[in-house]
Motif scaffolding. Sequence first.
Motif, mmCIF file in Angstrom:
data_model
loop_
_atom_site.group_PDB
_atom_site.id
_atom_site.type_symbol
_atom_site.label_atom_id
_atom_site.label_comp_id
_atom_site.label_asym_id
_atom_site.label_seq_id
_atom_site.Cartn_x
_atom_site.Cartn_y
_atom_site.Cartn_z
ATOM 1 N N LEU A 83 -3.835 -10.760 -3.550
ATOM 2 C CA LEU A 83 -2.626 -10.462 -4.309
ATOM 3 C C LEU A 83 -2.770 -9.143 -5.065
ATOM 4 O O LEU A 83 -1.860 -8.302 -5.056
ATOM 5 N N LEU A 84 -3.899 -8.946 -5.724
ATOM 6 C CA LEU A 84 -4.119 -7.699 -6.456
ATOM 7 C C LEU A 84 -4.158 -6.497 -5.517
ATOM 8 O O LEU A 84 -3.632 -5.428 -5.838
ATOM 9 N N ARG A 85 -4.772 -6.662 -4.362
ATOM 10 C CA ARG A 85 -4.820 -5.572 -3.383
ATOM 11 C C ARG A 85 -3.425 -5.251 -2.862
ATOM 12 O O ARG A 85 -3.060 -4.080 -2.714
ATOM 13 N N ALA A 86 -2.598 -6.275 -2.615
ATOM 14 C CA ALA A 86 -1.226 -6.046 -2.140
ATOM 15 C C ALA A 86 -0.380 -5.370 -3.215
ATOM 16 O O ALA A 86 0.426 -4.490 -2.912
ATOM 17 N N ARG A 87 -0.555 -5.772 -4.473
ATOM 18 C CA ARG A 87 0.202 -5.132 -5.553
ATOM 19 C C ARG A 87 -0.184 -3.675 -5.719
ATOM 20 O O ARG A 87 0.673 -2.823 -5.951
ATOM 21 N N ARG A 103 1.435 -1.797 -2.878
ATOM 22 C CA ARG A 103 2.874 -1.679 -3.115
ATOM 23 C C ARG A 103 3.167 -0.583 -4.135
ATOM 24 O O ARG A 103 4.073 0.229 -3.956
ATOM 25 N N GLN A 104 2.383 -0.543 -5.208
ATOM 26 C CA GLN A 104 2.576 0.485 -6.230
ATOM 27 C C GLN A 104 2.298 1.872 -5.649
ATOM 28 O O GLN A 104 3.027 2.826 -5.930
ATOM 29 N N GLN A 105 1.288 1.982 -4.808
ATOM 30 C CA GLN A 105 0.968 3.263 -4.173
ATOM 31 C C GLN A 105 2.108 3.696 -3.261
ATOM 32 O O GLN A 105 2.492 4.874 -3.265
ATOM 33 N N LEU A 106 2.670 2.778 -2.501
ATOM 34 C CA LEU A 106 3.785 3.126 -1.613
ATOM 35 C C LEU A 106 5.028 3.512 -2.393
ATOM 36 O O LEU A 106 5.751 4.435 -2.009
ATOM 37 N N GLN A 107 5.294 2.820 -3.504
ATOM 38 C CA GLN A 107 6.445 3.178 -4.325
ATOM 39 C C GLN A 107 6.283 4.564 -4.923
ATOM 40 O O GLN A 107 7.236 5.343 -4.969
ATOM 41 N N ARG A 108 5.086 4.887 -5.381
ATOM 42 C CA ARG A 108 4.841 6.223 -5.931
ATOM 43 C C ARG A 108 5.013 7.294 -4.866
ATOM 44 O O ARG A 108 5.622 8.323 -5.111
#
Length: 109
Positions: A62-66, A69-74
Amino acid sequence: MESKGALLTVAIPLIVCKVWFAILLLTYAPTRDGMVWIAATHWPLVIVIGLLIYPGVATFRLLRARARRQQLQRSEFIVAEAESDVQCSALWETVSRLEGGSSGRIDNR
């Protein structure tokens, strides 16, 4: 329990000491009696660690996916500076050609 930190402050050193003692006992006195004693006193630890493996793996994923996701949003909203300079200069050249010169002046004839 007031906080998770207090629990971890007590539990982690106890677990580390139990494991270290078992390693020392098996290293210096590897007898059948030592194995029986370790099995009798460490079975709750084995069960607890066994039960915590699945939630630990799930939390790690879960932490790795979050983080991903944050990296892709940035990366979706941030334009690299090198790209913006190239786009800006290409746009400037196009506008300058359409205006009829590179001086940047607009002639209203």
